[in-house]
Design a protein around this motif. Sequence first.
Motif, PDB file in Angstrom:
ATOM      1  N   ASP A 234       0.826  -1.207   0.000  1.00 52.39           N
ATOM      2  CA  ASP A 234       0.000   0.000   0.000  1.00 52.39           C
ATOM      3  C   ASP A 234       0.864   1.262   0.000  1.00 52.39           C
ATOM      4  OD1 ASP A 234       0.920  -0.109   2.589  1.00 52.39           O
ATOM      5  OD2 ASP A 234      -1.053   0.022   3.531  1.00 52.39           O
ATOM      6  N   ARG A 235       2.100   1.137   0.479  1.00 56.28           N
ATOM      7  CA  ARG A 235       3.018   2.285   0.436  1.00 56.28           C
ATOM      8  C   ARG A 235       3.343   2.656  -1.014  1.00 56.28           C
ATOM      9  NH1 ARG A 235       6.155   4.490   4.441  1.00 56.28           N
ATOM     10  NH2 ARG A 235       7.996   5.650   3.778  1.00 56.28           N
ATOM     11  N   ILE A 236       3.349   1.660  -1.888  1.00 51.12           N
ATOM     12  CA  ILE A 236       3.623   1.897  -3.313  1.00 51.12           C
ATOM     13  C   ILE A 236       2.380   2.404  -4.021  1.00 51.12           C
ATOM     14  CG2 ILE A 236       4.237   0.786  -5.502  1.00 51.12           C
ATOM     15  CD1 ILE A 236       5.962  -1.166  -3.886  1.00 51.12           C
ATOM     16  N   VAL A 237       1.246   1.710  -3.821  1.00 49.25           N
ATOM     17  CA  VAL A 237       0.052   2.027  -4.617  1.00 49.25           C
ATOM     18  C   VAL A 237      -0.594   3.351  -4.210  1.00 49.25           C
ATOM     19  CG1 VAL A 237      -0.428  -0.375  -5.158  1.00 49.25           C
ATOM     20  CG2 VAL A 237      -1.408   0.634  -3.099  1.00 49.25           C
ATOM     21  N   THR A 238      -0.348   3.810  -3.004  1.00 45.13           N
ATOM     22  CA  THR A 238      -0.904   5.104  -2.592  1.00 45.13           C
ATOM     23  C   THR A 238       0.048   6.262  -2.896  1.00 45.13           C
ATOM     24  OG1 THR A 238      -0.026   4.806  -0.343  1.00 45.13           O
ATOM     25  CG2 THR A 238      -2.299   4.091  -0.747  1.00 45.13           C
ATOM     26  N   SER A 239       1.218   5.957  -3.450  1.00 36.77           N
ATOM     27  CA  SER A 239       2.180   7.003  -3.795  1.00 36.77           C
ATOM     28  C   SER A 239       1.762   7.691  -5.095  1.00 36.77           C
ATOM     29  CB  SER A 239       3.578   6.416  -3.960  1.00 36.77           C
ATOM     30  OG  SER A 239       3.671   5.665  -5.173  1.00 36.77           O
ATOM     31  N   THR A 240       2.399   8.829  -5.370  1.00 31.59           N
ATOM     32  CA  THR A 240       2.130   9.561  -6.616  1.00 31.59           C
ATOM     33  C   THR A 240       3.385   9.672  -7.480  1.00 31.59           C
ATOM     34  OG1 THR A 240       2.541  11.671  -5.486  1.00 31.59           O
ATOM     35  CG2 THR A 240       0.250  10.891  -5.582  1.00 31.59           C
ATOM     36  N   HIS A 241       4.381   8.824  -7.241  1.00 31.14           N
ATOM     37  CA  HIS A 241       5.623   8.877  -8.015  1.00 31.14           C
ATOM     38  C   HIS A 241       5.373   8.512  -9.477  1.00 31.14           C
ATOM     39  CE1 HIS A 241       7.831   9.437  -4.376  1.00 31.14           C
ATOM     40  NE2 HIS A 241       7.638   8.205  -3.927  1.00 31.14           N
ATOM     41  N   ASP A 242       6.041   9.223 -10.387  1.00 35.11           N
ATOM     42  CA  ASP A 242       6.057   8.784 -11.789  1.00 35.11           C
ATOM     43  C   ASP A 242       7.235   7.829 -11.978  1.00 35.11           C
ATOM     44  OD1 ASP A 242       8.391  10.327 -12.036  1.00 35.11           O
ATOM     45  OD2 ASP A 242       7.341  12.005 -12.985  1.00 35.11           O
ATOM     46  N   ALA A 243       7.432   7.341 -13.188  1.00 33.41           N
ATOM     47  CA  ALA A 243       8.452   6.325 -13.441  1.00 33.41           C
ATOM     48  C   ALA A 243       9.854   6.831 -13.094  1.00 33.41           C
ATOM     49  CB  ALA A 243       8.383   5.873 -14.895  1.00 33.41           C
ATOM     50  N   ASP A 244      10.178   8.073 -13.478  1.00 37.36           N
ATOM     51  CA  ASP A 244      11.520   8.603 -13.192  1.00 37.36           C
ATOM     52  C   ASP A 244      11.754   8.721 -11.690  1.00 37.36           C
ATOM     53  OD1 ASP A 244      12.090   8.791 -15.878  1.00 37.36           O
ATOM     54  OD2 ASP A 244      11.479  10.899 -16.046  1.00 37.36           O
ATOM     55  N   GLU A 245      10.729   9.120 -10.954  1.00 35.03           N
ATOM     56  CA  GLU A 245      10.868   9.224  -9.502  1.00 35.03           C
ATOM     57  C   GLU A 245      11.021   7.860  -8.855  1.00 35.03           C
ATOM     58  OE1 GLU A 245       8.321  13.337  -8.739  1.00 35.03           O
ATOM     59  OE2 GLU A 245       7.284  11.399  -8.831  1.00 35.03           O
ATOM     60  N   PHE A 246      10.362   6.846  -9.425  1.00 34.57           N
ATOM     61  CA  PHE A 246      10.539   5.499  -8.884  1.00 34.57           C
ATOM     62  C   PHE A 246      11.974   5.013  -9.067  1.00 34.57           C
ATOM     63  CE2 PHE A 246       5.863   4.465  -8.748  1.00 34.57           C
ATOM     64  CZ  PHE A 246       5.862   4.037  -7.429  1.00 34.57           C
ATOM     65  N   VAL A 247      12.611   5.350 -10.170  1.00 31.29           N
ATOM     66  CA  VAL A 247      14.008   4.959 -10.373  1.00 31.29           C
ATOM     67  C   VAL A 247      14.877   5.559  -9.275  1.00 31.29           C
ATOM     68  CG1 VAL A 247      16.015   5.183 -11.895  1.00 31.29           C
ATOM     69  CG2 VAL A 247      13.774   4.629 -12.865  1.00 31.29           C
ATOM     70  N   GLN A 248      14.617   6.796  -8.899  1.00 33.92           N
ATOM     71  CA  GLN A 248      15.369   7.423  -7.803  1.00 33.92           C
ATOM     72  C   GLN A 248      15.084   6.721  -6.470  1.00 33.92           C
ATOM     73  OE1 GLN A 248      14.755  11.723  -7.723  1.00 33.92           O
ATOM     74  NE2 GLN A 248      14.466  11.755  -9.944  1.00 33.92           N
ATOM     75  N   VAL A 249      13.819   6.322  -6.265  1.00 35.97           N
ATOM     76  CA  VAL A 249      13.463   5.599  -5.047  1.00 35.97           C
ATOM     77  C   VAL A 249      14.217   4.270  -4.989  1.00 35.97           C
ATOM     78  CG1 VAL A 249      11.601   4.408  -3.828  1.00 35.97           C
ATOM     79  CG2 VAL A 249      11.199   6.668  -4.816  1.00 35.97           C
ATOM     80  N   PHE A 250      14.287   3.572  -6.141  1.00 30.90           N
ATOM     81  CA  PHE A 250      14.999   2.295  -6.187  1.00 30.90           C
ATOM     82  C   PHE A 250      16.456   2.476  -5.780  1.00 30.90           C
ATOM     83  CE2 PHE A 250      12.051   0.759  -9.840  1.00 30.90           C
ATOM     84  CZ  PHE A 250      11.021   0.611  -8.926  1.00 30.90           C
ATOM     85  N   ASP A 251      17.096   3.524  -6.309  1.00 29.66           N
ATOM     86  CA  ASP A 251      18.513   3.753  -6.014  1.00 29.66           C
ATOM     87  C   ASP A 251      18.720   3.996  -4.524  1.00 29.66           C
ATOM     88  OD1 ASP A 251      21.331   4.384  -6.925  1.00 29.66           O
ATOM     89  OD2 ASP A 251      20.804   6.284  -5.961  1.00 29.66           O
ATOM     90  N   ARG A 252      17.821   4.763  -3.933  1.00 29.37           N
ATOM     91  CA  ARG A 252      17.925   5.011  -2.491  1.00 29.37           C
ATOM     92  C   ARG A 252      17.644   3.733  -1.696  1.00 29.37           C
ATOM     93  NH1 ARG A 252      14.508   8.671  -2.345  1.00 29.37           N
ATOM     94  NH2 ARG A 252      12.708   7.667  -1.364  1.00 29.37           N
ATOM     95  N   MET A 253      16.672   2.948  -2.162  1.00 31.60           N
ATOM     96  CA  MET A 253      16.254   1.746  -1.445  1.00 31.60           C
ATOM     97  C   MET A 253      17.365   0.702  -1.378  1.00 31.60           C
ATOM     98  SD  MET A 253      13.045  -0.738  -2.441  1.00 31.60           S
ATOM     99  CE  MET A 253      13.818  -1.154  -4.019  1.00 31.60           C
ATOM    100  N   THR A 254      18.165   0.592  -2.439  1.00 28.10           N
ATOM    101  CA  THR A 254      19.215  -0.429  -2.457  1.00 28.10           C
ATOM    102  C   THR A 254      20.324  -0.140  -1.450  1.00 28.10           C
ATOM    103  OG1 THR A 254      20.345   0.732  -4.274  1.00 28.10           O
ATOM    104  CG2 THR A 254      18.809  -1.032  -4.873  1.00 28.10           C
ATOM    105  N   GLY A 255      20.309   1.032  -0.864  1.00 30.57           N
ATOM    106  CA  GLY A 255      21.314   1.372   0.136  1.00 30.57           C
ATOM    107  C   GLY A 255      20.902   1.057   1.559  1.00 30.57           C
TER     108      GLY A 255
END
Length: 503
Positions: free
Chosen positions: A152-173
Amino acid sequence: MPSRNLLLALIAGVVAAALPIFAAHAQAPAALTGQVSSAGEGPMEGVVVSAKRDGSTLTISVVSDNTGKFSFPASKLEPGRYSLAIRSVGYDLDGPKTVDVAAGSTTAADVKLRPTRNLAKQLTNAEWLASFPGTDTQKKALLNCIGCHDLDRIVTSTHDADEFVQVFDRMTGYYPGSTPQYPQRLIGDARRNLGAAASVKAMADYLASINLSKDEIWDYPLKTLPRPQGRATRVVITEYDLPRKQIQPHDALVDSDGMVWFTHFGEQFLGKLDPKTGRVLEYPLPVIKPGYPIGTLDLETDKAGNLWIAMMYQGGVAKFDKATGEWENLGSFKDPSNNRTITSYGIPADHDNNLYLLDFSSSNIGKLDAKTGKLTVYRSPIANSRPRRGRVDEQNRLWFAEYAGNAIGMFDPKTEKIEEWVLPTPWAQPYDVVTDKNGEAWTGSMLSDRVSRLNPKTGEFVEYLLPKTTNIRRVFVDNSTSPVTFWVGSNHGASIVKVEPMD
């Protein structure tokens, strides 16, 4: 002779007629009973009803039967005022919210439900995956996104595809034992592998298509799982609150004294719960590598009753002597081929000390021969099933969870064959499997909040719905009780859960 047969028949008839009466009297006395109903459905089967006494750390839950009736055994509820709660997707509790239980008597309280105004808030991860449009391949990529938080943290977000790529980079850390409230960064510029750039971009595009980046509501219907029925309603569930919300009980087991021991996935402690009192003690573990993420995973016992703990990114194994309360640090272990530190996970051994390697990145089961050192690899029938954790039974057979295959697997070394049972609930994704004294296999879902019980002889599953959202990891069965008792840590709920089936 005919008259004697007639007499025997009459006696048999009287006894048979009396059996229901005896059975009714044999039932345990109830402290709290009632019926669950709603205006739309009338009496409702499969509703989880929970009661928590004021000032207590224990929550007791039962499930309504096919007439909507529920009953709390008197042995489970002490006298006092209780707050009531329910779990039934699509509904909220309309009343009553509290009830008083008196000693030596049965309190009656009919529970009324009303349609919820926020169905999305009630969906499990499994129900979100069932609701999402797209292919199974696209959805399975999300199985790596439910360790630290829910979907639900993902589906209630408003990130577009480019913002998700940034989230992924932060998440892997972040360390795998992180939560949004209590994150832990990896050391320096260390990153967990997310995959090729093309697959990362495809995942970002897919997530942006199922969240709220383009509209205020989802453009796909929300699907729900059916409520428990039949045997799945014959259960009592006890939840023991742990003293801090950041505790993530990962592995839990019961020792010969009835104490529940558990590992902290995000902290450097070993925990002990006394189920009789609810008291929790915590024992600090040694820190081998200061500055590195802390948290533990696998918990095992040896023949002497000592506890062994895998210390994840601390790169070591600890032994806890219950008699002295002291630790013995065995240090970290290196892979001789590349000199890398070996990170500990669950690696079950059989009765002959052969070691099984559950390959989480494929569908392979490796067997390392203790005498010769030879490694033999077996492949499960379900492609890319991602075997995770498991145990060896009394017949020396390996039982394991197939996380991406949504199945329970069993490897028989005599036939060198793997047999599989797919769970009836889609997107359950089991983490671990253990067998009980009756030969039944137990697992828990990481996504649907259900505990599954398999009879391998018939292929029948019974699935018990837990009262609250959790993220089930290691599972344990206490065979000293009849019926057996199932234990698990609520990894996202800071509690220990006991499931007592009534048959």
